[in-house]
Design an enzyme around this catalytic site. Structure first.
Site, PDB file in Angstrom:
ATOM      1  N   LYS A 177       0.862  -1.185   0.000  1.00 20.17           N
ATOM      2  CA  LYS A 177       0.000   0.000   0.000  1.00 20.17           C
ATOM      3  C   LYS A 177       0.894   1.228   0.000  1.00 20.17           C
ATOM      4  O   LYS A 177       1.587   1.510   0.981  1.00 20.17           O
ATOM      5  CB  LYS A 177      -0.892   0.003   1.231  1.00 20.17           C
ATOM      6  CG  LYS A 177      -1.748   1.248   1.284  1.00 20.17           C
ATOM      7  CD  LYS A 177      -2.756   1.201   2.396  1.00 20.17           C
ATOM      8  CE  LYS A 177      -3.630   2.436   2.324  1.00 20.17           C
ATOM      9  NZ  LYS A 177      -4.655   2.422   3.353  1.00 20.17           N
ATOM     10  N   ARG A 210       0.438   9.812   6.181  1.00 14.77           N
ATOM     11  CA  ARG A 210       0.602   8.388   6.459  1.00 14.77           C
ATOM     12  C   ARG A 210       1.934   7.852   5.954  1.00 14.77           C
ATOM     13  O   ARG A 210       2.095   6.652   5.768  1.00 14.77           O
ATOM     14  CB  ARG A 210      -0.537   7.598   5.807  1.00 14.77           C
ATOM     15  CG  ARG A 210      -1.935   8.117   6.115  1.00 14.77           C
ATOM     16  CD  ARG A 210      -2.952   7.014   5.967  1.00 14.77           C
ATOM     17  NE  ARG A 210      -4.300   7.452   5.710  1.00 14.77           N
ATOM     18  CZ  ARG A 210      -5.105   8.059   6.586  1.00 14.77           C
ATOM     19  NH1 ARG A 210      -4.675   8.341   7.788  1.00 14.77           N
ATOM     20  NH2 ARG A 210      -6.328   8.379   6.240  1.00 14.77           N
ATOM     21  N   LYS A 255      -1.763  -1.573  -4.176  1.00 18.66           N
ATOM     22  CA  LYS A 255      -2.685  -0.441  -4.193  1.00 18.66           C
ATOM     23  C   LYS A 255      -1.908   0.852  -4.164  1.00 18.66           C
ATOM     24  O   LYS A 255      -1.007   0.963  -3.339  1.00 18.66           O
ATOM     25  CB  LYS A 255      -3.562  -0.584  -2.958  1.00 18.66           C
ATOM     26  CG  LYS A 255      -4.388   0.589  -2.610  1.00 18.66           C
ATOM     27  CD  LYS A 255      -4.995   0.355  -1.265  1.00 18.66           C
ATOM     28  CE  LYS A 255      -5.740   1.609  -0.900  1.00 18.66           C
ATOM     29  NZ  LYS A 255      -6.256   1.570   0.412  1.00 18.66           N
ATOM     30  N   SER A 257      -9.786   5.137  -5.511  1.00 23.34           N
ATOM     31  CA  SER A 257     -10.735   6.224  -5.740  1.00 23.34           C
ATOM     32  C   SER A 257     -10.236   7.244  -6.768  1.00 23.34           C
ATOM     33  O   SER A 257     -11.002   7.708  -7.604  1.00 23.34           O
ATOM     34  CB  SER A 257     -11.046   6.917  -4.411  1.00 23.34           C
ATOM     35  OG  SER A 257      -9.854   7.382  -3.804  1.00 23.34           O
ATOM     36  N   TYR A 312     -14.517   0.307  -8.156  1.00 22.70           N
ATOM     37  CA  TYR A 312     -15.775   0.976  -7.806  1.00 22.70           C
ATOM     38  C   TYR A 312     -16.838   0.792  -8.878  1.00 22.70           C
ATOM     39  O   TYR A 312     -18.026   0.891  -8.592  1.00 22.70           O
ATOM     40  CB  TYR A 312     -15.520   2.461  -7.536  1.00 22.70           C
ATOM     41  CG  TYR A 312     -14.702   2.667  -6.281  1.00 22.70           C
ATOM     42  CD1 TYR A 312     -15.290   2.551  -5.029  1.00 22.70           C
ATOM     43  CD2 TYR A 312     -13.335   2.914  -6.342  1.00 22.70           C
ATOM     44  CE1 TYR A 312     -14.547   2.692  -3.869  1.00 22.70           C
ATOM     45  CE2 TYR A 312     -12.579   3.069  -5.194  1.00 22.70           C
ATOM     46  CZ  TYR A 312     -13.192   2.955  -3.951  1.00 22.70           C
ATOM     47  OH  TYR A 312     -12.450   3.076  -2.808  1.00 22.70           O
TER      48      TYR A 312
END
Ligand code: PBG
Length: 322
Positions: A191, A213, A244, A270, A309
């Site tokens: 990630k 992060r 990801k 997204s 999505y």
């Protein structure tokens, strides 16, 4: 030289010789489940995506199943937040309610995102220590508790996305100790600390209130480090690992497929979805064609599962061309 065009002449030839086939069952539909509302709440930066009350989430899951999709990935969006993210493992927490309702209503495999960022008032993925950094032991303890709550609600797979060291081992031992040895772990192994998560943070209201992060997510330039991280997750007991975002990291998907023998999932996040949707809304791109091409490329790179999505729309379109 043999003319390579020969096998491309007709639609039937092209389909017969396709090296990669995207099928509805390759796709996983993410669903945002919103607590404390009775109507879907559209996410402005993700046209076509809404935060759904449990009842509507079940409906979306049913639609996905009917389109041939076989798994959903749930994100709870609570209406109350606190420093420890207590709703994340509350018995009637919104994610737990949705897991149970979807398992009752469909034969789908239910994957449950496991993180604290949507549940904490500070928006970080873990519990904070007094100096403002992540308190790792407390965070791992919370992850174990959340995993057990999700398993108890009926989750087939828990998907830890916080990218904290030791998270897979901590979750595995908590699940085993609570009698959930059959619940699998899909770790967000690679990630990356990506700018492509922007719209998600609107959807899940999970942007960190300070800082970022980067101390736990991976540096975008590092493929070797990503492989080491995924191997570590497998060694700790991950049943499958995720890369990801997807499109900007296809080389990592490919390398993971070569190096590991667990299933690889890739998450078309997204920002990937939002960028294509926005261009399509402007008439600048053919939305459905681009979606299909992008998701096929992720599979071609080596992903076994593609989290997307637009999984329902793409699955329906795949059905029509058969
Ligand atoms: C939370 C989490 C994030 C995503 C999935 N789980 C965002 C983040 O790290 O801020 C991103 C998904 C997306 O952008 O579609 N840990």
């Amino acid at each position: 030289m043999r003319p390579l065009r020969r096998l491309r002449r007709t639609p039937a030839l092209r389909e017969a010789f396709a090296e990669t086939r995207l099928a509805p069952a390759d796709l996983v539909l993410p669903i945002f489940v919103q607590e404390g509302t009775s109507e879907p709440q559209p996410v402005a930066s993700m046209p076509g995506v809404s935060r759904l009350p449990v009842k509507h989430a079940v409906r979306a899951a049913r639609e996905a199943y009917d389109a041939g999709v076989r798994a959903v990935l749930l994100f709870g969006v609570p209406s109350r937040k606190d420093p420890l993210g207590l709703v994340a493992d509350a018995r009637n927490g919104v994610a737990q309610d949705a897991i149970t309702a979807i398992k009752d209503d469909t034969p789908l495999a239910v994957f449950s995102d496991l993180c604290l960022c949507a549940y904490t008032d500070h928006g970080h993925c873990g519990v904070l220590s007094t100096d403002g950094g992540i308190d790792l032991p407390q965070t791992l303890q919370r992850y174990g508790e959340i995993a057990v709550a999700q398993a108890r609600a009926g989750a087939d797979v828990v998907a830890p996305s916080g990218r904290m060291d030791g998270q897979v081992r901590a979750i595995r031992s908590a699940l085993d100790a609570a009698g959930f040895a059959d619940v699998a772990i899909l770790s967000y192994g690679a990630k990356f600390a990506s700018a492509f998560y922007g719209p998600f943070r609107e959807a899940a209201a999970s942007a960190p209130s300070h800082g970022d992060r980067r101390s736990h997510q991976l540096p975008p330039a590092n493929r070797r480090e990503a492989l080491a991280q995924m191997r570590a997750d497998v060694d700790e007991g991950a049943d499958a690992v995720m890369v990801k975002p997807a499109l900007a990291y296809l080389d990592v998907v490919h390398a993971a497929r070569q190096a590991l023998d667990v299933p690889i999932a890739a998450y078309a996040v997204s920002g990937e979805y939002a960028a294509f949707r926005a261009a399509a809304q402007n008439g600048w791109l053919d939305g459905p064609a681009v979606a299909r091409e992008a998701l096929t490329s992720i599979k071609r790179a080596g992903a076994d599962l593609v989290i997307a999505y637009d999984a329902i729309e793409v699955a329906l379109a795949l059905g029509e061309t058969r």
